[in-house]
Design a protein around this motif. Sequence first.
Motif, PDB file in Angstrom:
ATOM      1  N   TYR A 201       0.845  -1.202   0.000  1.00 15.97           N
ATOM      2  CA  TYR A 201       0.000   0.000   0.000  1.00 15.97           C
ATOM      3  C   TYR A 201       0.878   1.249   0.000  1.00 15.97           C
ATOM      4  O   TYR A 201       0.571   2.241  -0.649  1.00 15.97           O
ATOM      5  CB  TYR A 201      -0.941   0.004   1.209  1.00 15.97           C
TER       6      TYR A 201
ATOM      7  N   ARG B 141       2.241   1.704  -3.508  1.00 19.25           N
ATOM      8  CA  ARG B 141       1.245   2.263  -4.423  1.00 19.25           C
ATOM      9  C   ARG B 141       1.158   3.787  -4.275  1.00 19.25           C
ATOM     10  O   ARG B 141       1.153   4.506  -5.260  1.00 19.25           O
ATOM     11  CB  ARG B 141      -0.108   1.610  -4.143  1.00 19.25           C
ATOM     12  N   ARG B 142       1.162   4.248  -3.018  1.00 19.53           N
ATOM     13  CA  ARG B 142       1.077   5.702  -2.797  1.00 19.53           C
ATOM     14  C   ARG B 142       2.339   6.404  -3.279  1.00 19.53           C
ATOM     15  O   ARG B 142       2.293   7.443  -3.913  1.00 19.53           O
ATOM     16  CB  ARG B 142       0.865   5.991  -1.310  1.00 19.53           C
TER      17      ARG B 142
ATOM     18  N   THR C  71       2.502   6.721  -7.023  1.00 26.02           N
ATOM     19  CA  THR C  71       1.597   7.757  -7.530  1.00 26.02           C
ATOM     20  C   THR C  71       2.294   9.120  -7.481  1.00 26.02           C
ATOM     21  O   THR C  71       2.222   9.907  -8.420  1.00 26.02           O
ATOM     22  CB  THR C  71       0.303   7.790  -6.685  1.00 26.02           C
TER      23      THR C  71
END
Length: 158
Positions: A91, A94-95, A98
């Motif tokens: 997680y 993923r951040r 981005t």
Amino acid sequence: MSVEMQVDKQAAEKEFRPLIVSFCCNWCSYAGADLAGSSRLTYPAEIKIIRVPCSCRINPLFILRAFQRGADGVIVNGCHPGDCHYSTGNYFTRRRMTVLFSLLDFLGIERARTRVEWVSAAEGARFASVMNEFVEQIRKLGENKKLGDIRCIELEEN
Ligand code: FES
């Protein structure tokens, strides 16, 4: 453009062999790569795998550094969301990615030169197909000239 020039251009395009760094987390993606190998599935030799304990170990600066050192593409592979060996590592990945994508836009580097993929240990076929697809994508984009220019400037300064 003359015929000879077209033939030379086509030959140069055919010879382009991108350098691609593939970060793989130890518990899923690396095992997926291993399974692809033991299943005799092929993926291009342009892929250079770097094994990391978890995808969250990948600092976005590693990716910028890879580009600076000549990589034409960088792909980050981790466990599927919810399957991370360290429960929430992917997680964070993923951040972070981005944010990195926004930074790449700011730097003028094509976003398509990086990608995040989730590949489990049982997905050898998926690993091979993702790598084949990514290499093809980078071949179409061509050489990473943007950072190539930066490398030239660095060499001239030193
Ligand atoms: S261990 Fe695979 S993403 Fe964390």
